[in-house]
Write a protein that holds these residues in place. Structure first.
Motif, PDB file in Angstrom:
ATOM      1  N   VAL A 137       0.097 -18.212  32.082  1.00  0.00           N
ATOM      2  CA  VAL A 137       0.605 -18.269  33.559  1.00  0.00           C
ATOM      3  C   VAL A 137      -0.409 -19.360  34.078  1.00  0.00           C
ATOM      4  O   VAL A 137      -1.464 -19.617  34.067  1.00  0.00           O
ATOM      5  CB  VAL A 137       0.208 -17.034  34.469  1.00  0.00           C
ATOM      6  N   THR A 138       0.365 -20.509  34.923  1.00  0.00           N
ATOM      7  CA  THR A 138      -0.042 -21.617  35.442  1.00  0.00           C
ATOM      8  C   THR A 138       0.188 -21.757  36.811  1.00  0.00           C
ATOM      9  O   THR A 138       1.598 -21.512  37.202  1.00  0.00           O
ATOM     10  CB  THR A 138       0.279 -22.817  34.748  1.00  0.00           C
ATOM     11  N   VAL A 139      -0.668 -21.847  38.001  1.00  0.00           N
ATOM     12  CA  VAL A 139      -0.570 -21.751  39.240  1.00  0.00           C
ATOM     13  C   VAL A 139      -1.115 -23.090  39.826  1.00  0.00           C
ATOM     14  O   VAL A 139      -2.142 -23.504  39.694  1.00  0.00           O
ATOM     15  CB  VAL A 139      -1.222 -20.829  39.983  1.00  0.00           C
ATOM     16  N   SER A 140       0.036 -23.846  40.229  1.00  0.00           N
ATOM     17  CA  SER A 140      -0.378 -25.391  40.880  1.00  0.00           C
ATOM     18  C   SER A 140      -0.734 -25.109  42.415  1.00  0.00           C
ATOM     19  O   SER A 140      -0.006 -24.466  42.895  1.00  0.00           O
ATOM     20  CB  SER A 140       0.704 -26.191  40.412  1.00  0.00           C
ATOM     21  N   SER A 141      -1.547 -26.071  42.725  1.00  0.00           N
ATOM     22  CA  SER A 141      -1.922 -26.025  44.228  1.00  0.00           C
ATOM     23  C   SER A 141      -1.039 -26.848  45.082  1.00  0.00           C
ATOM     24  O   SER A 141      -0.244 -27.723  44.443  1.00  0.00           O
ATOM     25  CB  SER A 141      -3.424 -26.455  44.242  1.00  0.00           C
TER      26      SER A 141
END
Length: 123
Positions: free
Chosen positions: A119-123
Motif C-alpha cells: 500500500v503506497t500513499v502519495s502526498s
C-alpha cells in the motif's frame, strides 16, 4: 492454511482503499475459531500491529495510529478478512500482512501469515 492478501495499490493522501485476505487449505475451517489480524511493515521499520478481530468478530482492536480511519471485518462464508482504510496518509505506506491464529497485538502470537500486499500513499 494459506493466506492470500490482495487489493493493495497506489493512492493519494485522503483516499480510501480496501485490502482483503483470503484463506484456503485443508484445515481452513479451523480459522472460524481463531482471531485474525493485519500488520504492516514500512522500509527500515519493524513490523507493527494495525488491527485484529476475534474469532466471533465481537472484539476488534486497532492501533492508535489508525483508529477511526481503518475498519477490520471478516466474512466466514468467504473465509476472508478485510481492512477498509480511509483518510489514508503517507505514513500508512507499507507492506500489509494478514495473519491468523490470534487477535493479539503481538505478531509472535500468530500461526499463519500471508505474503503481504503493498500500500503506497502519495502526498
Amino acid at each position: 492454511v494459506q493466506l492470500q492478501a490482495s487489493g493493495g495499490g497506489l493512492v493519494q493522501a485522503g483516499e480510501s482503499l480496501r485490502i482483503d485476505c483470503l484463506a484456503s487449505g485443508r484445515t481452513v475451517n479451523s480459522l472460524s475459531r481463531t482471531g485474525m489480524g493485519w500488520f504492516r511493515q514500512a522500509p527500515g521499520k519493524e513490523r507493527e500491529f494495525v488491527a485484529s478481530i476475534s474469532w466471533n468478530a465481537a472484539a476488534r482492536n486497532y492501533a492508535d495510529s489508525v483508529k477511526g480511519r481503518f475498519t477490520i471485518s471478516r466474512d466466514y462464508g468467504k473465509k476472508m478478512v478485510s481492512l477498509e482504510m480511509s483518510s489514508l496518509k503517507p505514513e500508512d505506506t507499507a507492506v500489509y500482512y494478514c495473519a491468523a491464529g490470534s487477535s493479539s497485538r503481538n505478531w509472535k502470537a500468530y500461526n499463519y501469515w500471508g505474503q503481504g500486499t503493498q500500500v503506497t500513499v502519495s502526498s
